[in-house]
Design a protein around this motif. Structure first.
Motif, PDB file in Angstrom:
ATOM      1  N   MET A 263       0.623  -1.312  -0.261  1.00 12.63           N
ATOM      2  CA  MET A 263      -0.207   0.449  -0.336  1.00 12.63           C
ATOM      3  C   MET A 263       0.793   1.079  -0.031  1.00 12.63           C
ATOM      4  N   HIS A 264       0.574   2.099  -0.873  1.00 14.34           N
ATOM      5  CA  HIS A 264       1.528   3.173  -1.169  1.00 14.34           C
ATOM      6  C   HIS A 264       0.292   4.457  -0.671  1.00 14.34           C
ATOM      7  N   ALA A 265       1.073   5.833  -0.206  1.00 11.90           N
ATOM      8  CA  ALA A 265       0.291   6.475   0.134  1.00 11.90           C
ATOM      9  C   ALA A 265       1.313   7.857  -0.287  1.00 11.90           C
ATOM     10  N   LEU A 266       0.758   8.325  -1.487  1.00 10.24           N
ATOM     11  CA  LEU A 266       1.802   9.381  -2.033  1.00 10.24           C
ATOM     12  C   LEU A 266       1.190  11.069  -1.432  1.00 10.24           C
ATOM     13  N   ASP A 267       2.376  11.642  -1.774  1.00 13.55           N
ATOM     14  CA  ASP A 267       1.912  13.227  -1.663  1.00 13.55           C
ATOM     15  C   ASP A 267       0.914  13.902  -2.887  1.00 13.55           C
TER      16      ASP A 267
ATOM     17  N   ARG B 238       5.123   8.787   0.792  1.00 12.53           N
ATOM     18  CA  ARG B 238       4.686   8.714   2.676  1.00 12.53           C
ATOM     19  C   ARG B 238       5.566   7.806   3.427  1.00 12.53           C
ATOM     20  N   TRP B 239       5.314   6.935   2.616  1.00 16.10           N
ATOM     21  CA  TRP B 239       4.125   5.713   3.602  1.00 16.10           C
ATOM     22  C   TRP B 239       4.193   4.198   2.722  1.00 16.10           C
ATOM     23  N   THR B 240       4.513   3.396   3.424  1.00 18.92           N
ATOM     24  CA  THR B 240       4.142   2.367   2.044  1.00 18.92           C
ATOM     25  C   THR B 240       4.127   1.140   3.426  1.00 18.92           C
ATOM     26  N   SER B 241       3.414   0.280   3.496  1.00 16.01           N
ATOM     27  CA  SER B 241       3.038  -0.938   3.487  1.00 16.01           C
ATOM     28  C   SER B 241       3.033  -2.465   3.145  1.00 16.01           C
ATOM     29  N   PRO B 242       3.403  -3.382   3.594  1.00 16.50           N
ATOM     30  CA  PRO B 242       3.190  -4.743   2.384  1.00 16.50           C
ATOM     31  C   PRO B 242       1.521  -5.330   2.441  1.00 16.50           C
ATOM     32  N   MET B 243       0.957  -5.079   1.526  1.00 14.04           N
ATOM     33  CA  MET B 243       0.132  -5.274   1.585  1.00 14.04           C
ATOM     34  C   MET B 243       0.055  -6.389   0.413  1.00 14.04           C
ATOM     35  N   PRO B 244       0.998  -7.706  -0.201  1.00 15.81           N
ATOM     36  CA  PRO B 244       0.549  -8.178  -0.989  1.00 15.81           C
ATOM     37  C   PRO B 244       0.037  -8.831  -2.176  1.00 15.81           C
TER      38      PRO B 244
ATOM     39  N   THR C  89      -3.942   6.638   8.195  1.00 18.81           N
ATOM     40  CA  THR C  89      -3.428   6.888   7.043  1.00 18.81           C
ATOM     41  C   THR C  89      -2.495   7.693   6.672  1.00 18.81           C
ATOM     42  N   ALA C  90      -2.124   8.501   7.545  1.00 23.92           N
ATOM     43  CA  ALA C  90      -1.269   9.819   7.892  1.00 23.92           C
ATOM     44  C   ALA C  90       0.633   8.782   8.348  1.00 23.92           C
ATOM     45  N   SER C  91       0.345   7.989   8.035  1.00 24.05           N
ATOM     46  CA  SER C  91       1.793   7.189   9.297  1.00 24.05           C
ATOM     47  C   SER C  91       2.220   6.133   8.591  1.00 24.05           C
ATOM     48  N   GLY C  92       0.995   4.679   8.275  1.00 26.61           N
ATOM     49  CA  GLY C  92       1.043   4.016   7.830  1.00 26.61           C
ATOM     50  C   GLY C  92       1.451   2.936   9.140  1.00 26.61           C
ATOM     51  N   ALA C  93       1.254   3.389  10.027  1.00 27.63           N
ATOM     52  CA  ALA C  93       1.420   2.714  11.612  1.00 27.63           C
ATOM     53  C   ALA C  93       0.704   1.641  11.420  1.00 27.63           C
TER      54      ALA C  93
END
Length: 500
Positions: free
Chosen positions: A343-347, A354-360, A407-411
């Motif tokens: 999952m990519h979070a783009l400005d 801004r951040w990515t998180s594994p979502m295979p 959504t802001a940090s991907g935590a």
């Protein structure tokens, strides 16, 4: 054609036409608006000849007497095949078959007024005196200020009479104006846009975008391109209106108040772009391309393009393979897009990650939503792949996996398993996530029922669950949750109990 330069010339002087308060102001006599004092009067038996393309003024807006005063009566059942209600200004407006519009008070569900389209060439509700091929659809609704504009399709074999666009008083349901036309409504600034479909089956493909004043029906401007289709129009309360054209794909911007062409450019990469987010500084578009038509996994590439809405200049572009659902924009000013196993979070302004998180993306796309600072997704890792589904092998799981991110940090905030499959996210109030599990039907004619549940976003603890007709959408309003489906229900976010 931009603006009114090529519009037919006619009288633009307001004048009284009938003692009932009807007034016509038109470019070529094509638009009509009027007021009526005889609210609830029977519809006229025949049309009055008022000029080309004008219908007889006919209104059936009738005030309803709420049963039991203002006592809450949730849930409120909607007519069969009714469209999803529009919630604005303390009212719920719902389009139903036979050209009907219902207005309900959002506090207690009492009916405030009801309107049904009447007039020459329109069958009465439940009747087919004009032939079985004539049907009146559920109105598409747009609210702009004190006006409610309705687009109603006539499913008729006559290609030159395929719909009506009607302006109603949102408070009373009185019909103010109407036009013989069919198309899609788009709110824009203080105007209402109507994207009209081609008028005849043998005419060249030609859409016309018209801007009208919603409370009078007066046409302000129109735009079209001979031989070009308008694929998308983006609704936005801003200075420009964004359009995506076809044959060949192109983008353009119109000045919202005048219809003047601001800029026009070929689509980057020659792709069909769809606008999905706009601010005064940026305009975001998305496009999809299927890499391998023979692959059961799809291998879809999703591209996000950012332009300056004032100039059309390209600001940034990003493409992701093995992508899932279309991108979503959160309140943090980020574009959330799944692709290439993450999952990519783009400005939105720069396209920077801004951040990515594994979502295979091993089996199918992740079904996700973003709301109130949370990204809520159903993890498909325990589900059958598209190839297995296509081959009819394997078994569906009995539980669904839900992941919650900030959504802001991907935590990672929560990851838990809930009974049932598939369980899809509906929304959130910031601390709880609301999920829907559709239940199997005993008979094909049975209505679809669902289990709607509230689950703690971090612990996964089920706070409450409720069996209800399947909601297509929810709306969180402080401590209450509104469910929209075949009925409208109002329940308490904390307990799941009916309000009132």
């Amino acid at each position: 054609m931009v603006g009114n330069d090529n519009a037919p010339q006619g009288s633009t002087t307001r004048r009284a036409l009938l003692a009932g308060g009807i007034a016509a102001v038109a470019a070529g006599g094509a638009w009509l608006w009027f007021g009526r004092e005889d609210e609830g009067a029977p519809a006229p038996k025949g049309p009055k000849v008022l000029g080309p393309e004008l219908d007889a003024p006919s209104s059936s807006g009738k005030p309803a007497t709420p049963g039991g005063g203002t006592k809450p009566k949730w849930p409120v059942a909607l007519p069969a095949y009714a469209a999803e209600p529009l919630h604005v200004g303390g009212m719920l407006y719902c389009g139903a078959p036979d050209g009907m519009v219902l207005a309900l008070d959002d506090r207690h569900g009492a009916e405030r007024w009801r309107y049904t389209l009447r007039g020459a060439g329109i069958p009465s509700p439940g009747r087919t005196e004009l032939g079985p091929e004539v049907r009146v659809s559920s109105p598409e609704l747009v609210a702009v200020g004190p006006a409610l504009v309705c687009s109603i399709d006539l499913r008729s074999s006559n290609p030159t009479d395929n719909g009506r666009v009607v302006g109603l008083d949102a408070a009373t349901g009185k019909e103010r104006w109407r036009r013989s036309a069919a198309g899609k409504l788009i709110p824009a600034s203080k105007l209402c846009l109507l994207l009209e479909r081609p008028g005849t089956v043998d005419a060249p493909e030609r859409h016309v975008l018209r801007a009208v004043e919603p409370h009078t029906g007066r046409q302000v401007w129109e735009f079209s391109r001979t031989g070009r289709s308008i694929n998308e129009v983006h609704p936005h309360d801003g200075p420009v209106v964004l359009l995506a054209l076809l044959e060949p794909p192109a983008l353009c911007a119109l000045e919202a108040q005048s219809g003047a062409l601001v800029w026009n450019r070929a689509s980057p990469g020659g792709e069909r772009l769809r606008p999905f987010h706009q601010t005064p500084r940026i305009a975001l578009f998305t496009s999809e391309e299927l890499d391998d038509l023979n692959s059961p996994d799809g291998n879809t590439t999703v591209r996000v393009t950012c332009l300056n809405p004032s100039t059309g200049k390209l600001i940034w572009q990003r493409a992701l393979r093995h992508a899932g659902l279309p991108p979503l924009v959160s309140s943090d000013g980020l574009v959330h897009l799944q692709g290439e196993g993450r999952m990519h979070a783009l400005d939105t302004t720069t396209g920077a990650v801004r951040w990515t998180s594994p979502m295979p993306y091993e089996k199918s796309p992740w079904n996700f939503i973003v709301e109130r600072g949370l990204l809520i997704a159903r993890d498909p890792s325990n589900e059958r792949s598209r190839a297995q589904l296509a081959a009819g092998i394997g078994q569906d799981p009995k539980h669904s996996l839900i992941r919650v991110l900030a959504t802001a940090s991907g935590a990672a905030l929560g990851s838990f398993r809930v009974p049932g499959w598939p369980v899809n996210p509906l929304g959130s109030d910031g601390s709880r996530v609301f999920l829907r599990h559709d239940l199997p039907k005993d008979l094909p004619t049975d209505p679809v029922m669902s289990i709607v549940s509230a689950v703690d976003a971090r612990s996964g603890r089920t706070v409450w669950e409720k069996k209800t007709p399947r909601p297509s959408r929810i709306e969180v309003q402080g401590p209450v949750l509104r469910l929209y489906g075949t009925s409208i229900d109002l329940i308490d976010c904390l307990t799941g109990r009916a309000r009132g």
